[in-house]
Design a protein around this motif. Structure first.
Motif, PDB file in Angstrom:
ATOM      1  N   ARG A 138      94.641  45.216 129.661  1.00  0.00           N
ATOM      2  CA  ARG A 138      94.880  46.343 130.845  1.00  0.00           C
ATOM      3  C   ARG A 138      96.211  46.807 130.550  1.00  0.00           C
ATOM      4  O   ARG A 138      96.307  48.249 131.021  1.00  0.00           O
ATOM      5  CB  ARG A 138      94.931  45.523 132.296  1.00  0.00           C
ATOM      6  N   GLU A 152      85.750  39.041 135.016  1.00  0.00           N
ATOM      7  CA  GLU A 152      85.161  39.288 136.130  1.00  0.00           C
ATOM      8  C   GLU A 152      84.137  40.641 136.004  1.00  0.00           C
ATOM      9  O   GLU A 152      84.498  41.691 135.322  1.00  0.00           O
ATOM     10  CB  GLU A 152      86.223  39.118 137.587  1.00  0.00           C
ATOM     11  N   ASN A 154      83.932  43.872 136.230  1.00  0.00           N
ATOM     12  CA  ASN A 154      84.590  45.005 136.298  1.00  0.00           C
ATOM     13  C   ASN A 154      84.181  46.119 135.155  1.00  0.00           C
ATOM     14  O   ASN A 154      84.376  45.733 134.129  1.00  0.00           O
ATOM     15  CB  ASN A 154      86.269  44.670 135.939  1.00  0.00           C
TER      16      ASN A 154
END
Length: 323
Positions: A138, A152, A154
């Motif tokens: 990220r 997760e 996402n």
């Protein structure tokens, strides 16, 4: 001043004639003369002086020629570098990996193949716990992560399962269950289990506890301060049992044996993870293609496995990591 002005100037300087330079540039002589005049006006010096039917560089022109050629060369190199980057021929790729997973993920072979295919690409290897890889992606700190737990649900990330492996029990050869071909969870209810520090992977430990709880077994964990190597020594000494992936059976200490547990649905998932927006990045794509080829899997998943199936108990990494 534009690169066009510099190209026109260099052409006239080399041809020493506006007409011949115009022919080489495939332009008319009048526009060429206007471009040179604009250039001289912009920099405030006369670049050419008449010489017979042609022209010669002035002293200022001779000084300007060296810089003009260097600027054009740098511009051409920048264009080539941009094209090479877009085609994945140059650049940098940062690979985050859970250190204890390198063997299971066949990471050395993947990286060597990638470097052979992209000799001008810089590959940076960054040891990084599985739990930290999504955050590193990220933040742009890594390009691809290799680890053991899936992100997760996402849409910003994609992951690929590289291998699945069941977990079994390791015990001393002198243990009362060592002669059994296979075990069930019920056989382990009176046993003490040795495990690495919880900080090394709280999610993994929680999944293991949950897997045993599903069989009404409250798992007792001990020696959590020990590394996996120390744990194997303790297991060999009869201090307790531990959980290891099936592939570890051939690498255990002489006094330790591996046993399958038929109804313990603990599955290790080794995976790669990357940003969804990098699906078309040539370097990321190439690395993933090599990874896929090495592992012989074409399964790409956007979402982690749903609950209801076997717990996703992930990895050899923690079982081999040192405290």
């Amino acid at each position: 001043m534009e690169l066009r002005h510099l190209r026109y100037f260099v052409a006239v300087a080399e041809a020493e004639h506006f007409g011949r330079a115009a022919e080489q540039l495939h332009v008319s002589q009048s526009p060429l003369s206007r471009q040179i005049a604009q250039l001289e006006e912009e920099i405030g010096v006369e670049l050419f002086v008449p010489s017979g039917r042609g022209v010669k560089l002035s002293a200022a022109g001779r000084s300007f020629l060296e810089g003009a050629r260097a600027t054009l060369a740098r511009a051409a190199l920048a264009v080539e570098d941009a094209r090479a980057t877009a085609q994945g021929r140059i650049g940098t790729i940062v690979v985050g990996f859970d250190g204890a997973l390198a063997d299971a993920l066949l990471l050395p072979g993947i990286v060597q193949t990638f470097r052979a295919r992209h000799p001008r690409v810089e590959v940076r290897l960054r040891p990084l716990p599985s739990e930290e890889q999504v955050a590193a992606l990220r933040d742009g700190k890594i390009s691809v992560g290799y680890g053991y737990h899936s992100p997760e649900d996402n849409p910003l990330f994609h992951f690929r399962v590289l291998y699945r492996e069941r977990v079994g029990v390791v015990m001393s050869k002198s243990h009362r269950l060592a002669a059994r071909r296979a075990l069930r969870v019920a056989d382990l209810k009176q046993e003490r289990f040795l495990w690495p520090p919880r900080k090394e992977g709280p999610r993994l430990q929680d999944d293991i506890i949950a897997a045993f709880r599903a069989h009404d077994h409250r798992l007792e964990l001990a020696h959590e301060e020990a590394s996996s190597d120390v744990i194997l020594m303790l297991v060999a000494s009869g201090e307790g049992l531990s959980l290891f992936p099936e592939s570890a059976a051939s690498t255990l200490l002489a006094g330790v044996v591996f046993k399958r547990v038929r109804d313990l649905n603990v599955v290790i998932l080794g995976r790669s993870v990357w940003r969804a927006m990098d699906d078309k990045d040539p370097l990321v794509r190439s690395l993933l293609e090599i990874t896929n080829s090495v592992h012989g899997s074409n399964q790409t998943e956007r979402r982690p496995p749903r609950s209801g199936g076997p717990p996703s108990l992930l990895v050899r990494g923690l079982l081999r990591s040192s405290s």
